[in-house]
Enzyme design. Sequence first.
Site, PDB file in Angstrom:
ATOM      1  N   GLN A  33       0.825  -1.205   0.000  1.00 33.89           N
ATOM      2  CA  GLN A  33       0.000   0.000   0.000  1.00 33.89           C
ATOM      3  C   GLN A  33       0.864   1.262   0.000  1.00 33.89           C
ATOM      4  O   GLN A  33       2.065   1.202   0.243  1.00 33.89           O
ATOM      5  CB  GLN A  33      -0.933  -0.002   1.210  1.00 33.89           C
ATOM      6  CG  GLN A  33      -0.245  -0.289   2.528  1.00 33.89           C
ATOM      7  CD  GLN A  33      -1.129  -0.998   3.524  1.00 33.89           C
ATOM      8  OE1 GLN A  33      -2.342  -0.872   3.493  1.00 33.89           O
ATOM      9  NE2 GLN A  33      -0.531  -1.742   4.445  1.00 33.89           N
ATOM     10  N   ASP A  88       0.856  -0.113  13.823  1.00 34.87           N
ATOM     11  CA  ASP A  88       1.393   1.083  14.487  1.00 34.87           C
ATOM     12  C   ASP A  88       1.729   0.836  15.946  1.00 34.87           C
ATOM     13  O   ASP A  88       2.414   1.642  16.577  1.00 34.87           O
ATOM     14  CB  ASP A  88       0.439   2.267  14.357  1.00 34.87           C
ATOM     15  CG  ASP A  88      -0.940   1.999  14.947  1.00 34.87           C
ATOM     16  OD1 ASP A  88      -1.022   1.613  16.128  1.00 34.87           O
ATOM     17  OD2 ASP A  88      -1.938   2.193  14.231  1.00 34.87           O
ATOM     18  N   ASP A 140      -0.873 -12.861   6.176  1.00 38.82           N
ATOM     19  CA  ASP A 140      -2.235 -12.444   5.875  1.00 38.82           C
ATOM     20  C   ASP A 140      -3.156 -12.916   6.993  1.00 38.82           C
ATOM     21  O   ASP A 140      -3.093 -14.079   7.415  1.00 38.82           O
ATOM     22  CB  ASP A 140      -2.661 -13.052   4.540  1.00 38.82           C
ATOM     23  CG  ASP A 140      -4.117 -12.812   4.239  1.00 38.82           C
ATOM     24  OD1 ASP A 140      -4.475 -11.662   3.944  1.00 38.82           O
ATOM     25  OD2 ASP A 140      -4.905 -13.773   4.337  1.00 38.82           O
ATOM     26  N   ASP A 158      -7.974  -4.959  13.883  1.00 43.97           N
ATOM     27  CA  ASP A 158      -7.650  -3.542  13.668  1.00 43.97           C
ATOM     28  C   ASP A 158      -7.392  -3.343  12.180  1.00 43.97           C
ATOM     29  O   ASP A 158      -6.282  -3.036  11.751  1.00 43.97           O
ATOM     30  CB  ASP A 158      -6.431  -3.173  14.513  1.00 43.97           C
ATOM     31  CG  ASP A 158      -6.066  -1.704  14.416  1.00 43.97           C
ATOM     32  OD1 ASP A 158      -6.904  -0.916  13.948  1.00 43.97           O
ATOM     33  OD2 ASP A 158      -4.938  -1.352  14.803  1.00 43.97           O
ATOM     34  N   CYS A 159      -8.434  -3.555  11.394  1.00 40.23           N
ATOM     35  CA  CYS A 159      -8.305  -3.570   9.946  1.00 40.23           C
ATOM     36  C   CYS A 159      -8.492  -2.177   9.357  1.00 40.23           C
ATOM     37  O   CYS A 159      -9.062  -1.290   9.979  1.00 40.23           O
ATOM     38  CB  CYS A 159      -9.326  -4.534   9.346  1.00 40.23           C
ATOM     39  SG  CYS A 159     -11.000  -4.323  10.000  1.00 40.23           S
ATOM     40  N   ASP A 161     -10.107   0.052   5.998  1.00 45.69           N
ATOM     41  CA  ASP A 161     -11.412  -0.040   5.346  1.00 45.69           C
ATOM     42  C   ASP A 161     -11.422  -1.199   4.350  1.00 45.69           C
ATOM     43  O   ASP A 161     -10.358  -1.651   3.905  1.00 45.69           O
ATOM     44  CB  ASP A 161     -11.733   1.283   4.646  1.00 45.69           C
ATOM     45  CG  ASP A 161     -12.084   2.374   5.644  1.00 45.69           C
ATOM     46  OD1 ASP A 161     -13.169   2.294   6.230  1.00 45.69           O
ATOM     47  OD2 ASP A 161     -11.259   3.293   5.853  1.00 45.69           O
TER      48      ASP A 161
END
Length: 286
Positions: A33, A88, A140, A158-159, A161
Amino acid sequence: MAENTMWHETLHDQFGQYFAVDNVLYHEKTDHQDLIIFENAAFGRVMALDGVVQTTERDEFIYHEMMTHVPLLAHGHAKHVLIIGGGDGAMLREVTRHKNVETITMVEIDAGVVSFCRQYLPNHNAGSYDDPRFTLVIDDGVNFVNQTHQTFDVIISDCTDPIGPGESLFTSAFYEGCKRCLNPGGIFVAQNGVCFLQQDEALDSHRKLSHYFSDVSFYQAAIPTYYGGIMTFAWATDNDAIRHLSSETIQARFHAAGLKCRYYNPAIHAAAFALPQYLHDALSAQ
């Protein structure tokens, strides 16, 4: 991106929010990403993935306290916790505050997020990556929950969107895998977007989770940089009673845990499960 410019979030087509960029700390495409971390005078350091705000130094505590303390205190004796995502480190930070938790496993698909956040958002993890109870797995999330031999008392998704790498964490395959590795009486929670703008996301999660859990609902919290209304969290368990614990029970567990929070408290815990009528109506209609 030049400094002293405006960064615009791209989550919604018709309106959005922007941040003044005082200083770009990092901007790069990782294996999965586009990641940017920049400084903003009002919100401190801001991290965005694929054009969508994920966290800021100023208001992250609301999200992370509500995603951890609500399920952990509702459970009451969770020993083994699984975090899906959370690169994070702030979700991990909050879980480590529960001294009765014996193991914390975090599964993050993108090793780059963990590395960059350790360097550029050190206050998020606050040293929790060094906790001896912690294990990091780069994998994954769907694959992990369907293959692991471990079992857990609380699973926190804690995905991001449901677009890009986060899309698979809203599928039946993921929810079925979570049920598979959740201990009896365990709790699954997940971020489920801002319900006023992303109601279809909540309805889809509710429909899928209801195939695997007997008690599926939502709870909410107001998080300024997840704009557009109240943030919704999915809640799923087979222990129907723990969503309705008395305020005295939650209060006792809160004090026993020795927690000092900036947003969460036992009254917020109970109130968070009160849902707006439009969501009740939409759930009843499906």
